[in-house]
Design an enzyme around this catalytic site. Sequence first.
Site, PDB file in Angstrom:
ATOM      1  N   LYS A 111       0.904  -1.321   0.024  1.00 10.65           N
ATOM      2  CA  LYS A 111       0.086  -0.005   0.022  1.00 10.65           C
ATOM      3  C   LYS A 111       0.825   1.330  -0.011  1.00 10.65           C
ATOM      4  O   LYS A 111       0.208   2.357  -0.179  1.00 10.65           O
ATOM      5  CB  LYS A 111      -1.015   0.125   1.193  1.00 10.65           C
ATOM      6  CG  LYS A 111      -2.107  -0.933   1.150  1.00 10.65           C
ATOM      7  CD  LYS A 111      -3.242  -0.670   1.880  1.00 10.65           C
ATOM      8  CE  LYS A 111      -4.270  -1.978   1.350  1.00 10.65           C
ATOM      9  NZ  LYS A 111      -5.567  -1.449   2.212  1.00 10.65           N
ATOM     10  N   LYS A 192      -5.468 -11.279  -6.405  1.00 11.23           N
ATOM     11  CA  LYS A 192      -6.648 -11.371  -5.722  1.00 11.23           C
ATOM     12  C   LYS A 192      -7.832 -10.373  -6.066  1.00 11.23           C
ATOM     13  O   LYS A 192      -7.396  -9.059  -6.506  1.00 11.23           O
ATOM     14  CB  LYS A 192      -6.446 -11.422  -4.195  1.00 11.23           C
ATOM     15  CG  LYS A 192      -6.031 -10.046  -3.416  1.00 11.23           C
ATOM     16  CD  LYS A 192      -6.370 -10.096  -2.028  1.00 11.23           C
ATOM     17  CE  LYS A 192      -6.307  -8.752  -1.615  1.00 11.23           C
ATOM     18  NZ  LYS A 192      -6.779  -8.388  -0.393  1.00 11.23           N
ATOM     19  N   LYS A 195     -10.644  -4.307  -3.882  1.00 15.35           N
ATOM     20  CA  LYS A 195     -11.467  -3.161  -4.318  1.00 15.35           C
ATOM     21  C   LYS A 195     -10.585  -1.978  -5.040  1.00 15.35           C
ATOM     22  O   LYS A 195     -11.036  -1.147  -5.659  1.00 15.35           O
ATOM     23  CB  LYS A 195     -11.775  -2.441  -3.126  1.00 15.35           C
ATOM     24  CG  LYS A 195     -12.322  -3.495  -1.881  1.00 15.35           C
ATOM     25  CD  LYS A 195     -12.945  -2.685  -0.740  1.00 15.35           C
ATOM     26  CE  LYS A 195     -12.049  -2.919   0.351  1.00 15.35           C
ATOM     27  NZ  LYS A 195     -12.808  -3.412   1.726  1.00 15.35           N
TER      28      LYS A 195
END
Length: 329
Positions: A111, A192, A195
């Site tokens: 991230k 995966k 969102k």
Amino acid sequence: MPRVFSGIQPTGDIHLGNLLGALRNWVSDQHEADSFYCIVDLHALTVPKEPGEVGQRTLELAQVLLAVGLDPEVCTLFVQSHVTEHSELAWLLQCVTSMGELRRMTQFKDKSEGKDFVSAGLFTYPALQAADILLYDTDRVPVGEDQIQHIELTRDVAERFNHRYGETFRLPAASVPTAGARVMDLQDPTRKMSKSSESPAGTILVTEDLGSVAKKIKRAVTDSEPEVRYDPAAKPGVSNLLSILGAVTGRDPEEVAGDYEQYGPLKSDTAEAVVELLRPIQERIAELQKDPERTAALLEVGAEKAREVASGVLERAKRNIGLLPRAHG
Ligand code: ATP
Ligand code: LTN
């Protein structure tokens, strides 16, 4: 009864990976354990947000959680920022967590990579997560595979704290579902479903139009070899469809593979199963949206129940550290 705790961030829309990898198990666990489920709004602040955004998303997520079957009479459903003990214990735990441990977290690496602004909160995120879990004397934490590293860190931090200050925290264990633990992106089945994925065509949202859901599954990437076989390394796209269909119907993906000789029927059956899974959930969401105050009231009841447990554990931690207690009376 064992104690279960899990958390989910109010960021982005809930997708099929969240539903099959996490939420469905929350629903079944609530009947078998004393379950605490938390919308972790403070974790959502680790990446920049517009004013008002997190609150709105929190309400929407609560509606989805109620719609998928969490029953506030059975489990404790609440919002992290409503129980201030989370932030307070997070600080105490940051002080027994090392920089080295935090640096090794792959979620932080993923991230923060390439971002202009990386908050200190994103780095210390796992200490807040550890606080969430340890505040409830949790035995088991149902999560998807990607969270195992954070649960292991939670155990390490709890053990270090117990060693330094005396027995304080119960050591939790992650529990990862065998089916649906890792739903992959329909367009890039080596990643995966997420969102924050680049391709909307690869992600199925719980609130998505059902026609679009079916279309996305029928357009899922497969491979040029005709055989239907469960082999995630060699055939990630087909294996992903088999896992999804298996997870929805409660069967093993290998066993599901035995029913099909061609990709076409596998895709239509998967599409139908997912559409039928989502239909009643969407109907309940529409009902809940008519009365947002009711959802807010249910969350308030949850916060009260959560605080009763959390305040006792926080006091225990402070007492064992030996902070000067306030004078009473
Ligand atoms: P992002 O990828 O944008 O960070 P996310 O989609 O992973 O977000 P989270 O809020 O981090 O969503 O995850 C909520 C829960 O859903 C966690 O328990 C996580 O393990 C699980 N989960 C997320 N994505 C998947 C997936 N593709 N397959 C199975 N479980 C998943
Ligand atoms: N880090 C988790 C969300 C999360 C969580 C928790 C999960 C925050 N606190 C406590 C389980 C227990 C995520 O990104 N999915």
